[in-house]
Motif scaffolding. Structure first.
Motif, short mmCIF file in Angstrom:
data_model
loop_
_atom_site.label_atom_id
_atom_site.label_comp_id
_atom_site.label_asym_id
_atom_site.label_seq_id
_atom_site.Cartn_x
_atom_site.Cartn_y
_atom_site.Cartn_z
N MET A 50 0.83 -1.21 0.00
CA MET A 50 0.00 0.00 0.00
C MET A 50 0.86 1.26 0.00
O MET A 50 0.68 2.15 -0.83
CB MET A 50 -0.96 -0.02 1.19
CG MET A 50 -2.04 -1.10 1.04
SD MET A 50 -3.04 -1.37 2.49
CE MET A 50 -4.12 0.02 2.43
N SER A 51 1.81 1.33 0.92
CA SER A 51 2.57 2.57 1.07
C SER A 51 3.51 2.81 -0.13
O SER A 51 3.52 3.89 -0.71
CB SER A 51 3.38 2.52 2.36
OG SER A 51 4.19 3.64 2.46
N ASP A 52 4.27 1.81 -0.50
CA ASP A 52 5.24 2.02 -1.59
C ASP A 52 4.60 1.79 -2.97
O ASP A 52 4.73 2.61 -3.86
CB ASP A 52 6.44 1.08 -1.43
CG ASP A 52 7.39 1.54 -0.33
OD1 ASP A 52 7.01 2.50 0.39
OD2 ASP A 52 8.46 0.96 -0.16
N PHE A 53 3.93 0.65 -3.13
CA PHE A 53 3.42 0.32 -4.47
C PHE A 53 2.08 0.99 -4.78
O PHE A 53 1.60 0.92 -5.91
CB PHE A 53 3.27 -1.20 -4.63
CG PHE A 53 4.59 -1.96 -4.58
CD1 PHE A 53 5.80 -1.29 -4.65
CD2 PHE A 53 4.61 -3.34 -4.46
CE1 PHE A 53 7.01 -1.98 -4.59
CE2 PHE A 53 5.81 -4.04 -4.41
CZ PHE A 53 7.01 -3.36 -4.47
N GLY A 54 1.45 1.59 -3.79
CA GLY A 54 0.20 2.32 -4.02
C GLY A 54 -0.97 1.43 -4.39
O GLY A 54 -1.91 1.86 -5.05
N ALA A 103 -3.60 -2.69 -13.18
CA ALA A 103 -2.36 -2.05 -13.62
C ALA A 103 -1.18 -3.00 -13.58
O ALA A 103 -0.28 -2.91 -14.40
CB ALA A 103 -2.08 -0.82 -12.76
N LEU A 104 -1.19 -3.93 -12.62
CA LEU A 104 -0.02 -4.81 -12.45
C LEU A 104 -0.20 -6.18 -13.11
O LEU A 104 0.72 -6.98 -13.13
CB LEU A 104 0.28 -5.00 -10.96
CG LEU A 104 0.58 -3.71 -10.17
CD1 LEU A 104 0.80 -4.02 -8.70
CD2 LEU A 104 1.82 -3.02 -10.73
N THR A 152 9.80 -8.77 -14.11
CA THR A 152 9.33 -7.61 -13.36
C THR A 152 8.80 -8.04 -12.00
O THR A 152 8.99 -7.36 -10.99
CB THR A 152 8.22 -6.89 -14.15
OG1 THR A 152 8.65 -6.77 -15.49
CG2 THR A 152 7.95 -5.53 -13.58
N GLU A 174 11.54 -8.61 -9.72
CA GLU A 174 12.11 -7.35 -9.23
C GLU A 174 11.25 -6.75 -8.11
O GLU A 174 11.79 -6.16 -7.17
CB GLU A 174 12.24 -6.35 -10.38
CG GLU A 174 12.94 -5.11 -9.89
CD GLU A 174 13.65 -4.32 -10.96
OE1 GLU A 174 13.53 -4.69 -12.13
OE2 GLU A 174 14.29 -3.33 -10.60
N LEU A 175 9.93 -6.91 -8.20
CA LEU A 175 9.07 -6.41 -7.11
C LEU A 175 9.37 -7.17 -5.82
O LEU A 175 9.41 -6.59 -4.74
CB LEU A 175 7.59 -6.55 -7.48
CG LEU A 175 7.07 -5.60 -8.55
CD1 LEU A 175 5.57 -5.81 -8.77
CD2 LEU A 175 7.32 -4.14 -8.19
N GLU A 212 12.23 -8.61 -5.11
CA GLU A 212 13.55 -8.15 -4.66
C GLU A 212 13.45 -6.80 -3.97
O GLU A 212 14.20 -6.51 -3.05
CB GLU A 212 14.50 -8.03 -5.87
CG GLU A 212 14.99 -9.37 -6.37
CD GLU A 212 15.85 -9.24 -7.62
OE1 GLU A 212 16.32 -10.27 -8.09
OE2 GLU A 212 16.02 -8.12 -8.13
N TYR A 213 12.52 -5.98 -4.44
CA TYR A 213 12.32 -4.68 -3.79
C TYR A 213 11.92 -4.90 -2.33
O TYR A 213 12.43 -4.25 -1.42
CB TYR A 213 11.23 -3.89 -4.53
CG TYR A 213 10.95 -2.53 -3.89
CD1 TYR A 213 11.64 -1.40 -4.31
CD2 TYR A 213 10.03 -2.40 -2.86
CE1 TYR A 213 11.43 -0.17 -3.71
CE2 TYR A 213 9.81 -1.17 -2.27
CZ TYR A 213 10.50 -0.06 -2.69
OH TYR A 213 10.28 1.16 -2.08
N PRO A 251 10.63 8.75 0.60
CA PRO A 251 9.86 7.57 0.19
C PRO A 251 10.75 6.35 -0.04
O PRO A 251 11.94 6.50 -0.33
CB PRO A 251 9.21 8.01 -1.12
CG PRO A 251 10.04 9.15 -1.61
CD PRO A 251 10.69 9.79 -0.43
N GLY A 252 10.14 5.17 0.05
CA GLY A 252 10.82 3.92 -0.30
C GLY A 252 11.96 3.56 0.64
O GLY A 252 11.96 3.89 1.82
N TRP A 253 12.95 2.86 0.08
CA TRP A 253 14.06 2.36 0.88
C TRP A 253 14.91 3.45 1.53
O TRP A 253 15.38 3.27 2.65
CB TRP A 253 14.94 1.43 0.05
CG TRP A 253 14.43 0.02 0.10
CD1 TRP A 253 13.74 -0.62 -0.88
CD2 TRP A 253 14.54 -0.90 1.18
NE1 TRP A 253 13.41 -1.88 -0.47
CE2 TRP A 253 13.89 -2.08 0.79
CE3 TRP A 253 15.09 -0.83 2.45
CZ2 TRP A 253 13.80 -3.20 1.61
CZ3 TRP A 253 15.01 -1.95 3.28
CH2 TRP A 253 14.36 -3.11 2.85
#
Lengths: 415, 294
Positions: A166-170, A194-195, A202, A205-206, A208-209, A236-238
């Motif tokens: 929610m916070s990072d990926f919206g 959207a995803l 990809t 990678e999500l 891994e994020y 924001p983010g890391w």
């Protein structure tokens, strides 16, 4: 599992499916289904159902011990081979299993795969669960209900959803559903238009994020600035996560050794403890004057973040998230290995899988020989501890113990 | 920044600008069409470093080149056309690049790009890991060094968007010049084929296909017969059955009927050869060896 037990189980499953309507997964006519039986989770796949009615009729009539559906949407879900199905997109799935996250409990039992030795994890003094203390070969860990572990698991799920999805990926809460897997963990389903089209790479990678795999803290610092500028807690983010982790570590450390335990270089740890308040004030503004430009400094920061971040360097099952052809348990169906329902969880905080997901009946009672089991709560009752004990137990807990491999069924039953 | 159309004639409101400048592709004379075909031929040959023309000429070229490409209808040519504009966007001065972003709704990517958009262009900057970027509320803040590649990816997708244009919307005068744009080392299309689905007609004429026959029915034959040709289920099943028998394959009529009904219900289209090459290379290779694709 013996065929006789499977028959008893099948009857119980059939009764369940005849009295409960399992909702069909969204876009049912674009999903592939697979079913399993007698200890094999998938014996048949490439099945499809055009409507929810057809799907529910199948459950009532066949009562499979396992039923799974594809995270992918296909033009022709029943076609073979896989590439003929015509992939249109896929949900994003995150799988949380207690064993993969290393959440072991003193109540768990270990059994050596090599020498057959066994015992409670609580008796392993300093030996990592999963290794036989006698012969040092790999050991199987059998997990039992433990409220503390359940809480930690739920906390991790909650962190994933709130801090990352929610916070990072919206991703909105409407697009996320949490499902108890029916065994050792939870599946988080993300159904976002959207995803949906993201490819395998990809998705990796999500993941891994989220795990921060190979993250290098140096990336977030301007090493040319004097004093050195770096992330602020509000970033924001890391970058923000790193600043918050460092602040948390400094605030919670009582002395140098606490920071060293978290992976901070001893020289830096001494300086941090000496100038604690100044350093905290600086980080809040994105100023990190106590850092030198040496590579080791950033290794220290990365180690500290790794120690404090929920998923960094841990095993969220990236394979599940990346596998767009994966079949996953149908929410609302029963899990043939435990007899528990793989169910959607609307209130994670109050959910107790060993109370809320127990849907098999008590009857018939089965005569069991239990090799070993700790004291545990199941369906609102306390059972155990048992060591080499003959005992008569309700069907639901009997299936649970037999599936864990710690009990055998002797034929006598009582209705 | 009006002359941005020199660099990016595919911008969403390029048509309006073209009208203001009096650009009318339909009235292009032979001299212009010949020049366009020659320039397009150089692009399709992989020469992406063309000099910039005037804004009016670039807009006219873009419209006519897309029409000619549609007449040729070859995915590899679309790809090269897209790459030409991608390269141009990557190398454009930064103020033009920022104009491209704002004109296509991305605003200033340094102030954030939707996560799904960012990830859909992810393949063009694989070395920049997502966890090294600020990400918040579904928005990725893009660092400066990624901007050229992102601009290129956006330009590529817009340049090839909507291709092919339906043939009935392309004047015959333009279509006949399309052949002049084919590079000297041409892309083979298989013998005697014409149109987008010509290769399926070739497959329907084949016999003795040793393997992958069910997949060929799924990928191409059934969607072609039902969705493209508009045949009813019974006719399509009987054609597919006869075809399968000619290959020596035993395909159950019930299986064919079930697939035909599925295709009709969902309006499925045949797959492109590129998609089949990606998911079933064995089938693609086999048909290649049989002369369908060269």
């Amino acid at each position: 599992m013996s065929e006789l037990l499977a028959r008893v189980l099948k009857d119980a499953f059939r009764r369940y499916y005849r009295s409960h309507s399992v909702p069909a997964p969204p876009n049912i006519d674009e999903r592939e289904f697979g079913v399993g039986d007698y200890g094999r989770k998938i014996v048949r796949r490439h099945m499809s159902f055009a409507t929810e009615r057809e799907f529910q009729r199948y459950l009532r009539e066949e009562a499979p011990l396992y039923i799974s559906y594809s995270v992918g949407y296909f033009e022709r879900p029943e076609a073979t081979p896989m590439e003929a199905k015509g992939l249109k997109g896929a949900d994003l799935i995150f799988e949380f299993d207690a064993d993969e996250l290393g959440l072991f409990s003193p109540k768990d039992i270990w059994i050596c795969n090599h020498c057959g030795a066994k015992g409670f994890v609580s008796d392993l003094k300093g030996v990592r669960p999963g290794i036989c203390p006698r012969c040092k070969d790999p050991a199987k860990v059998i997990m039992f209900p433990d409220p503390e572990r359940e809480e930690r698991l739920k906390q991790e799920v909650d962190t994933l959803i709130k801090d990352f999805l929610m916070s990072d990926f919206g991703i909105s809460s409407r697009e996320i559903s949490v499902n108890f897997s029916g065994n050792r963990g939870y599946h988080i389903h993300v159904r976002s238009e959207a995803l949906r089209q993201l490819d395998k790479e990809t998705r990796v990678e999500l993941t891994e994020y989220i795990t921060g795999q190979s993250l290098d803290a140096r990336y977030f610092f301007d090493v040319t600035s004097v004093p050195m500028r770096g992330p602020k807690p509000s970033d924001p983010g890391w970058p923000g996560r790193i600043a918050r982790s460092v602040i948390k570590a400094i605030r919670s450390s009582k002395d140098v050794s606490d920071l060293v335990m978290l992976g901070v270089d001893p020289r830096m740890a001494r300086r941090i403890m000496r100038e604690r308040q100044t350093i905290l004030d600086g980080i809040l503004r994105g100023v990190w004057p106590f850092l030198s430009r040496e590579k080791d400094v950033f290794a220290s920061i990365t180690a500290l973040v790794r120690a404090l971040s929920p998923f960094m360097g841990k095993e969220i099952d990236a394979g599940t998230s990346a596998d767009i052809h994966r079949l996953i348990r149908v929410p609302g169906s029963l899990h043939g290995s435990t007899g528990l329902a793989a169910m959607p969880v609307s209130n994670l905080k109050s959910f107790d899988p060993y109370r809320d997901a127990v849907v098999l009946p008590e009857r018939p009672y089965l005569h069991l020989h239990v090799d070993m089991a700790p004291e545990f709560e199941f369906a609102g009752q306390t059972y155990g501890p048992y060591v080499d004990k003959n005992i008569e137990l309700p069907l639901h807990v009997s299936v649970f113990l037999i599936s864990k491999g710690v009990a055998r069924w002797s034929l006598a039953t009582r209705d | 920044m009006r002359d941005a159309y020199r660099y990016f004639p595919f911008l969403p409101d390029a048509r309006v600008r073209a009208q203001q400048l009096g650009v009318n592709p339909a009235s292009a004379d032979e001299t212009i069409l010949s020049a366009v075909a020659a320039r397009l031929q150089r692009i399709l040959s992989g020469n992406y470093d063309m000099p910039l023309l005037s804004e009016k000429s670039e807009l006219l070229f873009f419209a006519l080149a897309r029409a000619m490409l549609s007449a040729l209808d070859t995915p590899l040519y679309y790809d090269r056309f897209g790459k030409f504009y991608a390269r141009r966007a990557e190398r454009a001065p930064s103020e033009y690049r920022m104009y491209l972003f704002s004109a296509t709704g991305l605003g200033d990517p340094r102030a954030g790009v939707p996560l799904a958009t960012y990830m859909s262009f992810r393949h063009v900057y694989p070395e920049t890991k997502l966890y090294h970027l600020p990400v918040s509320k579904g928005v990725v803040f893009v660092p400066n060094h990624v901007l050229p590649a992102l601009a290129g990816a956006v330009a590529y997708s817009l340049a090839v968007k909507g291709l092919p244009i339906p043939l009935d919307r392309i004047p015959e005068s333009i279509r006949k010049w399309a052949k002049q744009a084919v590079p000297k080392v041409s892309l083979p299309r298989g013998s005697g084929q014409s149109g987008r689905w010509g290769f399926i007609e070739s497959i329907l004429k084949l016999s003795g296909i040793p393997d992958g026959r069910k997949r060929i029915v799924l990928y191409w034959i059934m969607p072609y017969l039902i969705t493209v040709k508009g045949l009813d289920v019974d006719t399509a099943v009987s054609i597919a059955k006869e075809w399968a028998e000619r290959q020596g394959a035993k395909i159950l009529e019930s299986w064919l009927r079930s697939d035909a009904e599925n295709v009709k219900r969902k309006g499925l289209h045949p797959w492109s050869p590129q998609k089949v090459r990606a998911v079933s290379p064995d089938v693609f290779r086999m048909l290649q060896e049989m002369g369908v694709f060269q």
